[in-house]
Design an enzyme around this catalytic site. Structure first.
Site, PDB file in Angstrom:
ATOM      1  N   ASP A  11     112.115-127.091   2.912  1.00 58.78           N
ATOM      2  CA  ASP A  11     112.767-128.383   2.679  1.00 58.78           C
ATOM      3  C   ASP A  11     114.266-128.199   2.829  1.00 58.78           C
ATOM      4  O   ASP A  11     114.898-127.472   2.056  1.00 58.78           O
ATOM      5  CB  ASP A  11     112.420-128.879   1.269  1.00 58.78           C
ATOM      6  CG  ASP A  11     112.845-130.322   1.028  1.00 58.78           C
ATOM      7  OD1 ASP A  11     113.450-130.914   1.934  1.00 58.78           O
ATOM      8  OD2 ASP A  11     112.584-130.831  -0.075  1.00 58.78           O
ATOM      9  N   ASP A 105     113.191-133.388   7.527  1.00 60.31           N
ATOM     10  CA  ASP A 105     113.769-132.258   6.805  1.00 60.31           C
ATOM     11  C   ASP A 105     112.765-131.371   6.088  1.00 60.31           C
ATOM     12  O   ASP A 105     113.174-130.504   5.304  1.00 60.31           O
ATOM     13  CB  ASP A 105     114.792-132.773   5.797  1.00 60.31           C
ATOM     14  CG  ASP A 105     114.210-133.775   4.808  1.00 60.31           C
ATOM     15  OD1 ASP A 105     113.095-134.269   5.050  1.00 60.31           O
ATOM     16  OD2 ASP A 105     114.869-134.060   3.789  1.00 60.31           O
ATOM     17  N   GLU A 106     111.468-131.538   6.315  1.00 61.77           N
ATOM     18  CA  GLU A 106     110.520-130.666   5.632  1.00 61.77           C
ATOM     19  C   GLU A 106     109.261-130.467   6.461  1.00 61.77           C
ATOM     20  O   GLU A 106     108.876-131.312   7.262  1.00 61.77           O
ATOM     21  CB  GLU A 106     110.170-131.201   4.242  1.00 61.77           C
ATOM     22  CG  GLU A 106     109.540-132.567   4.223  1.00 61.77           C
ATOM     23  CD  GLU A 106     109.164-133.017   2.810  1.00 61.77           C
ATOM     24  OE1 GLU A 106     108.744-132.164   1.996  1.00 61.77           O
ATOM     25  OE2 GLU A 106     109.279-134.220   2.539  1.00 61.77           O
TER      26      GLU A 106
END
Length: 469
Positions: A11, A105-106
């Site tokens: 993350d 973002d993850e």
């Protein structure tokens, strides 16, 4: 359950805000808030410096300004976020073929498919530390928090335990001990509404949840969610890391550098996108029943509207007609006067057949509406207009070079001249119509099928652990 901690969740920390701090040296170490900058705006991401003042995602910009008035409030630069996200996802796919992106973002990574000599704790931990360092190097300084466990659920929980820039590995056999003291909201799918229902039943922690039998849990939250929570409270999660899912929809969307307000223009863009969706459907030999439009407003609020046809179609005229009708419904209930920054059309409910047209139309679009459709689809997307300068926007001056918009108003735009590769730079002001000043980038782009999912997309109803409430 796996015998080894071999599922990794990565993350990127405060992603949007961190990209802004990376690219704007004067903002490093200072509070930054990314989102809608107007009075009705909503915070998308806050840097950790801003979070110390209580600023959080989904908070109104008005409240965020009251809590942290000295923060830099910036509009989004999705081209920059997408570029960094693509870099990270490409790096993850280099270490394992099984990578499941969740958003910009993850992502989950299956380490059983990575090139590791073994899956012992020390080996996996060293691998993760090296991966984090490689992410930072590849992105020019962004950091990532990593969790590793025997399942996707445990890995996701672990990545939240040592933010930012942390690494937590949950050893096999310790999962329940980790979860029991935590609030039930740590479980994906348990939002405020479910938390309240569980609270009324005397359930506050995962340990409390573990003590509730299945029948009582079903009474509290319903059959589907009850079964899921009963499993997760006992750290049971058998979901695999899925790198590519079977296509459930075909869609096209565009992000525009100037917020759009004219209905005719929006209808034209939807018509053009409907044609592209139809072409993709026909190329794949598919059709679909449900037409959806996606509209992201100036304040980052994202609205979706859908309608379902009686039978599948792959025709641009039908898809476009439904999309324009949905836009009309949206305009009647939602204030779009602040402008639209993203617009998209999608078709889901896919089938590998098309209902024969009972009214004699050809397989291609035709008829009296051809001219109208052509006129709509031929709209020109407005480029940046002088006088429209959003905070954080990348610009270039003919004499002073590259910089970004610090702020604008009363006929003046203020620019700080710096980039990610330079020291913090000077601030200068210019007339908003200065011919020497222009945008540096053009973030207008269409959806790439290989891009990670949009975090503002609605949850997938087929994913039982997505946050629904």
């Amino acid at each position: 359950m796996r015998a080894h901690a071999s599922v990794l969740h990565l993350d990127l920390d405060a992603f949007f805000a961190s990209v802004e701090q990376r690219d704007k040296p004067s903002l490093r170490g200072k509070p930054v808030v990314v989102g809608g900058v107007g009075g009705r705006g909503v915070v998308s991401t806050a840097s950790y410096e801003a979070r110390r003042y209580g600023v959080r995602s989904a908070m109104s910009t008005r409240e965020a300004r009251a809590r942290c008035p000295h923060a830099a409030f910036l509009g989004g630069r999705f081209h920059a976020y997408r570029e960094s996200s693509t870099t990270v996802m490409r790096l993850l796919r280099e270490v394992s073929p099984l990578v499941e992106p969740l958003s910009f973002d993850e992502a989950f990574v299956d380490l059983e498919q990575a090139d590791l000599p073994d899956l012992e704790v020390a080996t996996v931990r060293a691998f993760a530390e090296d991966l984090r360092a490689r992410v930072t190097a590849a992105t020019g300084g962004l950091t990532a928090s990593v969790g590793i466990g025997t399942s996707k659920f445990i890995a996701k929980v672990a990545s939240d335990l040592d933010k930012p820039d942390g690494l937590v590995l949950v050893e096999p056999g310790t999962e329940r001990d980790l979860l029991r003291p935590m609030r039930v909201s740590v479980i994906p799918g348990v939002g405020p509404a479910t938390v309240e229902r569980l609270r009324r039943g005397g359930v506050h922690t995962v340990a409390d949840l573990e003590g509730v039998d299945l029948d009582e849990l079903v009474q509290l939250v319903g059959r589907s969610q009850g079964h899921g929570l009963h499993q997760l409270a006992r750290a049971i999660d058998e979901r695999p890391v899925v790198p590519e899912r079977e296509a459930k929809s075909v869609s096209v969307e565009g992000t525009y550098e100037t917020d759009l307000t004219e209905r005719r223009l929006l209808e034209g863009l939807l018509t053009r996108q409907a044609g592209e969706v139809a072409a993709r459907l026909r190329k794949a030999g598919m059709s679909g029943r449900t037409v959806t439009i996606k509209v992201r407003l100036h304040d980052f609020t994202t609205v979706n509207r859908s309608t379902t046809l009686a039978s599948p179609t792959d025709q641009a005229s039908m898809i476009g007609r439904m999309a324009r009708a949905l836009l009309g419904e949206l305009i009647s209930t939602t204030d779009l006067s602040g402008g639209v920054r993203l617009l998209g059309v999608g078709v889901s409910g896919l089938a590998d057949w098309v209902q024969e047209d009972l009214f004699g139309e050809t397989g291609e679009d035709g008829g009296a509406e051809d001219a109208e459709l052509a006129a709509l689809a031929d709209v020109e997307v407005p480029r940046h207009s002088r006088g429209t300068w959003s905070p954080g926007m990348d610009v270039v001056h003919a004499e002073r070079g590259r910089g970004w918009v610090w702020g604008s108003g009363r006929g003046v735009v203020t620019v700080r001249f710096e980039t990610a590769e330079t020291p913090a730079g000077p601030v200068r002001s210019f007339p908003v119509d200065d011919p020497a000043l222009s945008p540096w980038t053009t973030p207008l782009r269409e959806e790439d099928p290989d891009d990670p999912p949009d975090p503002d997309d609605p949850p997938d109803p087929a994913e039982p652990l997505s946050r629904q409430d």
